[in-house]
Design a protein around this motif. Structure first.
Motif, PDB file in Angstrom:
ATOM      1  N   GLN A   1      55.781  15.144 -11.734  1.00  0.00           N
ATOM      2  CA  GLN A   1      55.899  14.964 -13.167  1.00  0.00           C
ATOM      3  C   GLN A   1      54.511  15.382 -13.859  1.00  0.00           C
ATOM      4  O   GLN A   1      54.801  16.040 -15.046  1.00  0.00           O
ATOM      5  CB  GLN A   1      56.150  13.536 -13.450  1.00  0.00           C
ATOM      6  CG  GLN A   1      57.711  13.050 -13.012  1.00  0.00           C
ATOM      7  CD  GLN A   1      58.041  11.692 -13.364  1.00  0.00           C
ATOM      8  OE1 GLN A   1      57.307  11.268 -14.491  1.00  0.00           O
ATOM      9  NE2 GLN A   1      58.495  10.861 -12.543  1.00  0.00           N
TER      10      GLN A   1
ATOM     11  N   ARG B   1      53.593  19.302 -13.875  1.00  0.00           N
ATOM     12  CA  ARG B   1      54.253  20.247 -14.821  1.00  0.00           C
ATOM     13  C   ARG B   1      53.510  20.880 -16.075  1.00  0.00           C
ATOM     14  O   ARG B   1      52.822  20.287 -16.629  1.00  0.00           O
ATOM     15  CB  ARG B   1      55.771  19.620 -15.442  1.00  0.00           C
ATOM     16  CG  ARG B   1      56.604  19.245 -14.427  1.00  0.00           C
ATOM     17  CD  ARG B   1      57.996  18.524 -15.095  1.00  0.00           C
ATOM     18  NE  ARG B   1      57.635  17.259 -15.969  1.00  0.00           N
ATOM     19  CZ  ARG B   1      58.452  16.898 -16.843  1.00  0.00           C
ATOM     20  NH1 ARG B   1      59.626  17.237 -17.053  1.00  0.00           N
ATOM     21  NH2 ARG B   1      57.742  15.858 -17.363  1.00  0.00           N
ATOM     22  N   ARG B   2      53.829  22.526 -16.101  1.00  0.00           N
ATOM     23  CA  ARG B   2      53.258  22.991 -17.224  1.00  0.00           C
ATOM     24  C   ARG B   2      51.640  22.897 -17.201  1.00  0.00           C
ATOM     25  O   ARG B   2      50.915  23.070 -18.256  1.00  0.00           O
ATOM     26  CB  ARG B   2      53.698  22.839 -18.747  1.00  0.00           C
ATOM     27  CG  ARG B   2      55.190  22.771 -18.817  1.00  0.00           C
ATOM     28  CD  ARG B   2      55.511  22.781 -20.218  1.00  0.00           C
ATOM     29  NE  ARG B   2      56.935  22.851 -20.664  1.00  0.00           N
ATOM     30  CZ  ARG B   2      57.963  22.184 -20.596  1.00  0.00           C
ATOM     31  NH1 ARG B   2      57.717  20.982 -20.531  1.00  0.00           N
ATOM     32  NH2 ARG B   2      59.338  22.492 -20.889  1.00  0.00           N
ATOM     33  N   SER B   3      50.915  22.794 -15.897  1.00  0.00           N
ATOM     34  CA  SER B   3      49.641  22.894 -15.643  1.00  0.00           C
ATOM     35  C   SER B   3      49.062  23.787 -14.657  1.00  0.00           C
ATOM     36  O   SER B   3      50.239  24.692 -14.137  1.00  0.00           O
ATOM     37  CB  SER B   3      49.104  21.343 -15.308  1.00  0.00           C
ATOM     38  OG  SER B   3      49.419  21.401 -13.717  1.00  0.00           O
TER      39      SER B   3
ATOM     40  N   VAL C   1      55.878  29.937  -8.585  1.00  0.00           N
ATOM     41  CA  VAL C   1      56.713  29.043  -9.742  1.00  0.00           C
ATOM     42  C   VAL C   1      58.003  28.677  -9.632  1.00  0.00           C
ATOM     43  O   VAL C   1      58.783  29.475  -8.793  1.00  0.00           O
ATOM     44  CB  VAL C   1      56.703  29.808 -11.054  1.00  0.00           C
ATOM     45  CG1 VAL C   1      57.130  29.126 -12.191  1.00  0.00           C
ATOM     46  CG2 VAL C   1      55.174  30.316 -11.268  1.00  0.00           C
TER      47      VAL C   1
ATOM     48  N   ASP D   1      61.470  25.891 -11.119  1.00  0.00           N
ATOM     49  CA  ASP D   1      61.859  25.103 -12.139  1.00  0.00           C
ATOM     50  C   ASP D   1      61.821  23.463 -12.195  1.00  0.00           C
ATOM     51  O   ASP D   1      61.801  23.035 -10.832  1.00  0.00           O
ATOM     52  CB  ASP D   1      63.387  25.466 -12.513  1.00  0.00           C
ATOM     53  CG  ASP D   1      63.674  26.995 -12.846  1.00  0.00           C
ATOM     54  OD1 ASP D   1      62.871  27.593 -13.084  1.00  0.00           O
ATOM     55  OD2 ASP D   1      64.630  27.519 -12.505  1.00  0.00           O
ATOM     56  N   SER D   2      61.925  22.660 -12.971  1.00  0.00           N
ATOM     57  CA  SER D   2      62.399  21.269 -12.906  1.00  0.00           C
ATOM     58  C   SER D   2      63.305  21.012 -13.970  1.00  0.00           C
ATOM     59  O   SER D   2      63.693  21.880 -14.567  1.00  0.00           O
ATOM     60  CB  SER D   2      60.954  20.795 -13.204  1.00  0.00           C
ATOM     61  OG  SER D   2      60.395  20.791 -14.572  1.00  0.00           O
TER      62      SER D   2
ATOM     63  N   GLU E   1      65.309  17.617 -16.430  1.00  0.00           N
ATOM     64  CA  GLU E   1      65.104  16.356 -17.052  1.00  0.00           C
ATOM     65  C   GLU E   1      66.593  15.621 -17.370  1.00  0.00           C
ATOM     66  O   GLU E   1      67.419  16.228 -17.658  1.00  0.00           O
ATOM     67  CB  GLU E   1      64.293  15.916 -18.317  1.00  0.00           C
ATOM     68  CG  GLU E   1      62.873  16.610 -18.226  1.00  0.00           C
ATOM     69  CD  GLU E   1      61.971  16.377 -19.496  1.00  0.00           C
ATOM     70  OE1 GLU E   1      61.022  16.198 -19.643  1.00  0.00           O
ATOM     71  OE2 GLU E   1      62.989  16.529 -20.489  1.00  0.00           O
TER      72      GLU E   1
ATOM     73  N   SER F   1      62.337  12.894 -15.082  1.00  0.00           N
ATOM     74  CA  SER F   1      62.267  14.293 -14.508  1.00  0.00           C
ATOM     75  C   SER F   1      62.862  14.107 -13.132  1.00  0.00           C
ATOM     76  O   SER F   1      62.876  13.129 -12.341  1.00  0.00           O
ATOM     77  CB  SER F   1      60.663  14.513 -14.335  1.00  0.00           C
ATOM     78  OG  SER F   1      59.938  14.388 -15.644  1.00  0.00           O
TER      79      SER F   1
ATOM     80  N   LEU G   1      64.101  23.015 -17.273  1.00  0.00           N
ATOM     81  CA  LEU G   1      62.729  23.345 -17.549  1.00  0.00           C
ATOM     82  C   LEU G   1      62.192  24.706 -16.743  1.00  0.00           C
ATOM     83  O   LEU G   1      61.630  24.475 -15.666  1.00  0.00           O
ATOM     84  CB  LEU G   1      61.865  22.198 -17.675  1.00  0.00           C
ATOM     85  CG  LEU G   1      62.260  20.995 -18.217  1.00  0.00           C
ATOM     86  CD1 LEU G   1      61.145  19.856 -18.173  1.00  0.00           C
ATOM     87  CD2 LEU G   1      62.310  21.219 -19.737  1.00  0.00           C
TER      88      LEU G   1
ATOM     89  N   SER H   1      58.424  25.555 -14.673  1.00  0.00           N
ATOM     90  CA  SER H   1      57.558  24.578 -14.991  1.00  0.00           C
ATOM     91  C   SER H   1      56.617  23.960 -14.219  1.00  0.00           C
ATOM     92  O   SER H   1      55.906  23.143 -14.434  1.00  0.00           O
ATOM     93  CB  SER H   1      58.219  23.518 -15.859  1.00  0.00           C
ATOM     94  OG  SER H   1      59.285  23.149 -15.277  1.00  0.00           O
ATOM     95  N   LEU H   2      56.606  24.346 -12.847  1.00  0.00           N
ATOM     96  CA  LEU H   2      55.809  23.802 -11.579  1.00  0.00           C
ATOM     97  C   LEU H   2      55.371  24.973 -10.899  1.00  0.00           C
ATOM     98  O   LEU H   2      56.037  25.677 -10.565  1.00  0.00           O
ATOM     99  CB  LEU H   2      56.760  22.644 -11.004  1.00  0.00           C
ATOM    100  CG  LEU H   2      56.005  21.838 -10.012  1.00  0.00           C
ATOM    101  CD1 LEU H   2      55.038  21.123 -10.775  1.00  0.00           C
ATOM    102  CD2 LEU H   2      57.105  20.965  -9.237  1.00  0.00           C
TER     103      LEU H   2
END
Length: 292
Positions: free
Chosen positions: A81, A84-86, A125, A127-128, A130, A135, A284, A287-288
């Motif tokens: 969680q 994500r996006r980091s 890479v 996906d994730s 929600e 999440s 998303l 995102s990961l």
């Protein structure tokens, strides 16, 4: 002297079927192997629900390059969680009872080999998704699977045998769920939104799911006669459930489920309740980062 890249291992001492002593041996193995590979290793042990998310979020703020989640699906979910996006990549070290995401991604189920994969691997890479504010990275759903997740959470012993016994007892008490799915009235045995293909333990709800295609597989199990349960179970574990006449699936990027009362759901096996009776599901894409 150049600064070594940092790597954090987050250990859940309570997850899965391995003992605390076994996890501490794994901690020492991680520290040794990380140093051998010229990382600056850190270890943190979770103390309460949600702690892994806090620890991982702090790691991203500090610029830690890799975070290993040593635990079950819940620990991996909590850790992911915050990533994500980091630019911080997730390393999966599965010591849980289901290990759904690890199995889908081909991560070794041997914890030492999984540590080596996370230290040596490259970021990929995926996906994730929600379901409302929750999440998920593997699957989320409602109906029978959520009913079982809530019952399983009450059991004192984890593992596949306990899950099978819990599901068998639940089957005879459960009644198909009535709700609206994207404005269409439905009565279903279960409804799954799959980012990865399986729940865990090689129980494949969405055999053709692609975890990096920017879509979820919406899998419906229609009500069926009791005598069909055995064949459906066989297909679930033989990766052929999508060949059953009671299974219907399609790819989606979002969905809305509305019920007349509170909805029992699960997100990566974690039992949750939506008191308002409405679930908004969304993908998303990309995102990961996961180490493979």
């Amino acid at each position: 002297m150049p600064t070594l890249p940092s790597v954090l291992a987050i250990i859940n001492p309570l997850s899965g079927t391995t003992t605390l002593a076994q996890k501490m041996v794994l901690r020492d193995t991680f520290l040794r192997k990380a140093e051998e590979r010229h990382f600056a290793p850190e270890v943190a042990v979770t103390e309460y629900p949600g702690h892994a998310t806090e620890l991982a979020a702090d790691a991203t703020r500090r610029g830690v390059s890799r975070v290993l989640a040593i635990g079950g699906d819940g620990t991996i979910n909590e850790t992911a969680q915050a990533l994500r996006r980091s630019a911080t990549a997730l390393g999966i070290v599965p010591v849980g009872s289901g290990n759904g995401l690890a199995r889908h991604l081909g991560v070794p189920l041997n914890p030492i080999k999984a540590v080596e994969r996370a230290l040596n691997g490259q970021p990929v890479v995926i996906d994730s998704a929600e379901i409302n504010e929750y999440s998920f990275f593997c699957t989320a759903g409602l109906g029978f699977e959520a009913y079982v997740a809530h019952a399983f959470a009450l059991q004192p012993v984890r593992g596949l045998p306990t899950y099978v016994r819990t599901a068998f007892r639940a089957f005879w008490a459960y009644r198909p769920l009535q709700f609206s799915l994207d404005g269409q009235e439905k009565t279903l045995f279960s409804l799954t939104f799959a980012n990865a293909g399986q729940f865990g333990n090689n129980a494949w709800m969405a055999p053709k799911a692609n975890i990096a295609d920017g879509r979820l597989e919406q899998c419906e199990i229609r009500p069926f006669p009791a005598q069909a349960a055995g064949m459906l179970t066989w297909r679930l574990f033989n990766k052929t459930l999508d060949q059953s006449p009671y299974w219907h699936g399609r790819s989606v990027t979002k969905a809305t489920v509305v019920a007349d009362g509170p909805l029992l759901i699960h997100a990566d096996g974690e039992p949750l309740t939506l008191p308002e009776g409405k679930a908004e599901i969304r993908i998303l894409p990309g995102s990961l980062l996961v180490l493979l």
